[in-house]
Write a protein that holds these residues in place. Structure first.
Motif, PDB file in Angstrom:
ATOM      1  N   LYS A 187      94.873  76.937  48.857  1.00  0.00           N
ATOM      2  CA  LYS A 187      95.411  76.255  47.680  1.00  0.00           C
ATOM      3  C   LYS A 187      94.802  76.885  46.450  1.00  0.00           C
ATOM      4  O   LYS A 187      93.784  77.585  46.524  1.00  0.00           O
ATOM      5  N   ALA A 188      95.417  76.662  45.309  1.00  0.00           N
ATOM      6  CA  ALA A 188      94.875  77.197  44.061  1.00  0.00           C
ATOM      7  C   ALA A 188      93.479  76.637  43.833  1.00  0.00           C
ATOM      8  O   ALA A 188      93.218  75.459  44.102  1.00  0.00           O
ATOM      9  N   PHE A 189      92.572  77.484  43.344  1.00  0.00           N
ATOM     10  CA  PHE A 189      91.192  77.073  43.129  1.00  0.00           C
ATOM     11  C   PHE A 189      90.979  76.726  41.667  1.00  0.00           C
ATOM     12  O   PHE A 189      91.234  77.536  40.778  1.00  0.00           O
ATOM     13  N   ASN A 190      90.527  75.498  41.430  1.00  0.00           N
ATOM     14  CA  ASN A 190      90.213  75.041  40.071  1.00  0.00           C
ATOM     15  C   ASN A 190      88.709  74.780  40.015  1.00  0.00           C
ATOM     16  O   ASN A 190      88.240  73.755  40.529  1.00  0.00           O
ATOM     17  N   PRO A 191      87.927  75.668  39.416  1.00  0.00           N
ATOM     18  CA  PRO A 191      86.467  75.498  39.408  1.00  0.00           C
ATOM     19  C   PRO A 191      86.016  74.158  38.849  1.00  0.00           C
ATOM     20  O   PRO A 191      85.085  73.542  39.368  1.00  0.00           O
ATOM     21  N   ALA A 192      86.691  73.694  37.813  1.00  0.00           N
ATOM     22  CA  ALA A 192      86.272  72.448  37.145  1.00  0.00           C
ATOM     23  C   ALA A 192      86.430  71.230  38.047  1.00  0.00           C
ATOM     24  O   ALA A 192      85.757  70.219  37.844  1.00  0.00           O
ATOM     25  N   ARG A 247      75.335  78.945  34.977  1.00  0.00           N
ATOM     26  CA  ARG A 247      76.717  79.107  34.532  1.00  0.00           C
ATOM     27  C   ARG A 247      77.666  78.249  35.364  1.00  0.00           C
ATOM     28  O   ARG A 247      78.586  77.612  34.816  1.00  0.00           O
ATOM     29  N   ALA A 248      77.450  78.207  36.686  1.00  0.00           N
ATOM     30  CA  ALA A 248      78.305  77.396  37.538  1.00  0.00           C
ATOM     31  C   ALA A 248      78.208  75.919  37.174  1.00  0.00           C
ATOM     32  O   ALA A 248      79.206  75.181  37.255  1.00  0.00           O
ATOM     33  N   ARG A 257      77.916  74.701  34.272  1.00  0.00           N
ATOM     34  CA  ARG A 257      78.773  74.482  33.094  1.00  0.00           C
ATOM     35  C   ARG A 257      80.253  74.544  33.455  1.00  0.00           C
ATOM     36  O   ARG A 257      81.050  73.720  33.002  1.00  0.00           O
ATOM     37  N   GLU A 258      80.637  75.531  34.251  1.00  0.00           N
ATOM     38  CA  GLU A 258      82.055  75.770  34.517  1.00  0.00           C
ATOM     39  C   GLU A 258      82.600  74.985  35.701  1.00  0.00           C
ATOM     40  O   GLU A 258      83.804  74.706  35.753  1.00  0.00           O
ATOM     41  N   ALA A 259      81.723  74.662  36.651  1.00  0.00           N
ATOM     42  CA  ALA A 259      82.164  73.975  37.877  1.00  0.00           C
ATOM     43  C   ALA A 259      81.094  72.988  38.305  1.00  0.00           C
ATOM     44  O   ALA A 259      80.369  73.223  39.280  1.00  0.00           O
ATOM     45  N   PRO A 260      80.960  71.861  37.601  1.00  0.00           N
ATOM     46  CA  PRO A 260      79.853  70.937  37.861  1.00  0.00           C
ATOM     47  C   PRO A 260      79.833  70.348  39.270  1.00  0.00           C
ATOM     48  O   PRO A 260      78.787  69.885  39.729  1.00  0.00           O
ATOM     49  N   GLY A 261      80.966  70.367  39.973  1.00  0.00           N
ATOM     50  CA  GLY A 261      81.003  69.821  41.327  1.00  0.00           C
ATOM     51  C   GLY A 261      80.630  70.828  42.406  1.00  0.00           C
ATOM     52  O   GLY A 261      80.423  70.458  43.559  1.00  0.00           O
ATOM     53  N   VAL A 262      80.523  72.108  42.034  1.00  0.00           N
ATOM     54  CA  VAL A 262      80.172  73.151  42.995  1.00  0.00           C
ATOM     55  C   VAL A 262      78.685  73.075  43.309  1.00  0.00           C
ATOM     56  O   VAL A 262      77.866  72.805  42.439  1.00  0.00           O
ATOM     57  N   SER A 263      78.334  73.300  44.570  1.00  0.00           N
ATOM     58  CA  SER A 263      76.924  73.278  44.978  1.00  0.00           C
ATOM     59  C   SER A 263      76.605  74.533  45.778  1.00  0.00           C
ATOM     60  O   SER A 263      77.493  75.283  46.188  1.00  0.00           O
ATOM     61  N   PHE A 264      75.305  74.737  46.008  1.00  0.00           N
ATOM     62  CA  PHE A 264      74.845  75.944  46.692  1.00  0.00           C
ATOM     63  C   PHE A 264      73.889  75.587  47.812  1.00  0.00           C
ATOM     64  O   PHE A 264      73.112  74.648  47.707  1.00  0.00           O
ATOM     65  N   GLU A 265      73.943  76.381  48.868  1.00  0.00           N
ATOM     66  CA  GLU A 265      72.984  76.273  49.975  1.00  0.00           C
ATOM     67  C   GLU A 265      72.399  77.665  50.195  1.00  0.00           C
ATOM     68  O   GLU A 265      73.101  78.575  50.649  1.00  0.00           O
ATOM     69  N   PHE A 266      71.136  77.835  49.825  1.00  0.00           N
ATOM     70  CA  PHE A 266      70.483  79.132  49.958  1.00  0.00           C
ATOM     71  C   PHE A 266      69.792  79.252  51.309  1.00  0.00           C
ATOM     72  O   PHE A 266      69.104  78.329  51.744  1.00  0.00           O
ATOM     73  N   ARG A 267      69.946  80.400  51.934  1.00  0.00           N
ATOM     74  CA  ARG A 267      69.299  80.669  53.212  1.00  0.00           C
ATOM     75  C   ARG A 267      68.559  81.997  53.123  1.00  0.00           C
ATOM     76  O   ARG A 267      69.027  82.928  52.457  1.00  0.00           O
ATOM     77  N   PRO A 268      67.411  82.131  53.804  1.00  0.00           N
ATOM     78  CA  PRO A 268      66.671  83.396  53.761  1.00  0.00           C
ATOM     79  C   PRO A 268      67.351  84.451  54.613  1.00  0.00           C
ATOM     80  O   PRO A 268      68.116  84.121  55.534  1.00  0.00           O
ATOM     81  N   PRO A 269      67.101  85.728  54.354  1.00  0.00           N
ATOM     82  CA  PRO A 269      67.641  86.797  55.197  1.00  0.00           C
ATOM     83  C   PRO A 269      67.199  86.616  56.650  1.00  0.00           C
ATOM     84  O   PRO A 269      66.093  86.157  56.927  1.00  0.00           O
TER      85      PRO A 269
END
Length: 325
Positions: A88-93, A118-119, A121-133
């Motif tokens: 589906k179309a992606f809407n960052p906001a 930056r994310a 500001r532009e996409a407040p609902g986006v989240s991140f999960e960082f994993r080590p190499p």
């Protein structure tokens, strides 16, 4: 539904079993009862004419036939999900997408902090999960278990697309009181001094400088192995040990801790390129495209770490270095 005699629902069950390696957990993950999952296993065995799994306690151990099927099954299911179900179309906001990213503490500190800002500001609902190499980065990409991997380009697989982010070089770091760093560091002294190095993944795979030394049949003295670059400085303070790390990170850490940075006595300071890689199946995924474009844009704004008027060796900085942070 059957396709050439195979109930396609069984592929979902097989993928769950390969992921969980436990009948109860696999059944729960795809919302089946345990008896229904047991029946699915029986039908899979009949169709493929193979046991597919053997038991070790409560763990399902896949047979070679099951291992051979796993990648193709996961790829087929991911293709259906990305191309048919989820497209589906992606809407960052308005998105609540969680990006699963493999990256080092180095990339987190010198680069990704600005991406998250930056994310927000532009996409407040986006989240991140960082994993080590890890040692199985390529498998994680193939299975679609991560969205992005940020590594030196030389460590990346050719099986998945990638693009360049930024360049860096390696430098040598030590405590400010380290008298061996008062003068330019020669290769002989570099090799003879005690080193603190980073080991990546479960096998503690060493970095670019160790790869260079091994290629030239040279062995240095390694006193301490840590699992992240940011752990190097505490192992240097109050000692004459040295560490090797990317210049961008060394400059970042030196803003707040008593760290001395000197030139690395290896060819051209071992330059390298950081790149981002993603699963081939995500190549046209709108959310992945958005994130990759942001990464490239933010990377283009980074100033070269060599574009500084301050020399790497600064004798005036040599002062008492505390044993602890």
């Amino acid at each position: 539904m059957r396709f050439k005699g195979l109930d396609l629902n069984l592929l979902v069950a097989l993928d769950a079993l390969m992921t969980e390696r436990n009948l109860t957990a696999a059944a729960r993950s795809i919302h089946l009862s345990q008896p229904a999952m047991s029946a699915a296993v029986a039908r899979l065995r009949t169709y493929f004419r193979d046991d597919l799994f053997t038991m070790s306690g409560r763990e399902f151990i896949p047979t070679p036939r099951a291992e051979g099927l796993a990648a193709a099954v996961r790829e087929a299911l991911l293709h259906v999900q990305l191309s048919i179900i989820s497209w589906k179309a992606f809407n960052p906001a308005q998105s609540d997408r969680r990006f699963r990213i493999i990256l080092s503490d180095y990339v987190t500190l010198v680069f990704f902090e600005r991406v998250v800002e930056r994310a927000t500001r532009e996409a407040p609902g986006v989240s991140f999960e960082f994993r080590p190499p890890t040692d199985d980065n390529e498998d994680l990409l193939r299975r679609g278990d991560v969205d992005l991997i940020i590594l030196p380009e030389i460590f990346m697989s050719d099986a998945h697309p990638r693009t360049k982010l930024f360049d860096d070089v390696h430098v040598c770091v030590g405590c400010r009181s380290n008298k061996q760093l008062l003068q330019p560091l020669t290769f002989e002294r570099y090799m003879s001094m005690g080193h603190v190095v980073v080991g990546f993944g479960e096998t503690l795979r060493l970095g670019i400088e160790e790869r260079y030394l091994l290629e030239h049949s040279r062995k240095r003295r390694i006193d301490v192995v840590v699992h992240s670059y940011s752990m190097i400085p505490p192992m240097l303070f109050g000692t004459e040990r040295i560490g090797t790390m990317p210049l961008r990170l060394a400059q970042h850490l030196a803003k707040t801790i008593p760290l001395q940075i000197v030139e690395l006595p290896l060819p051209q300071h071992l330059p390298f390129t950081k790149a981002v890689q993603w699963p081939a199946l995500h190549n046209s995924d709108p959310a992945s495209l958005w994130m990759r474009e942001m990464l490239v844009e933010e990377a283009s704004r980074l100033v070269s770490p060599l574009a500084t008027s301050e020399p790497l060796i600064n004798p005036d900085q040599h002062e008492y270095c505390p044993a602890h942070l």
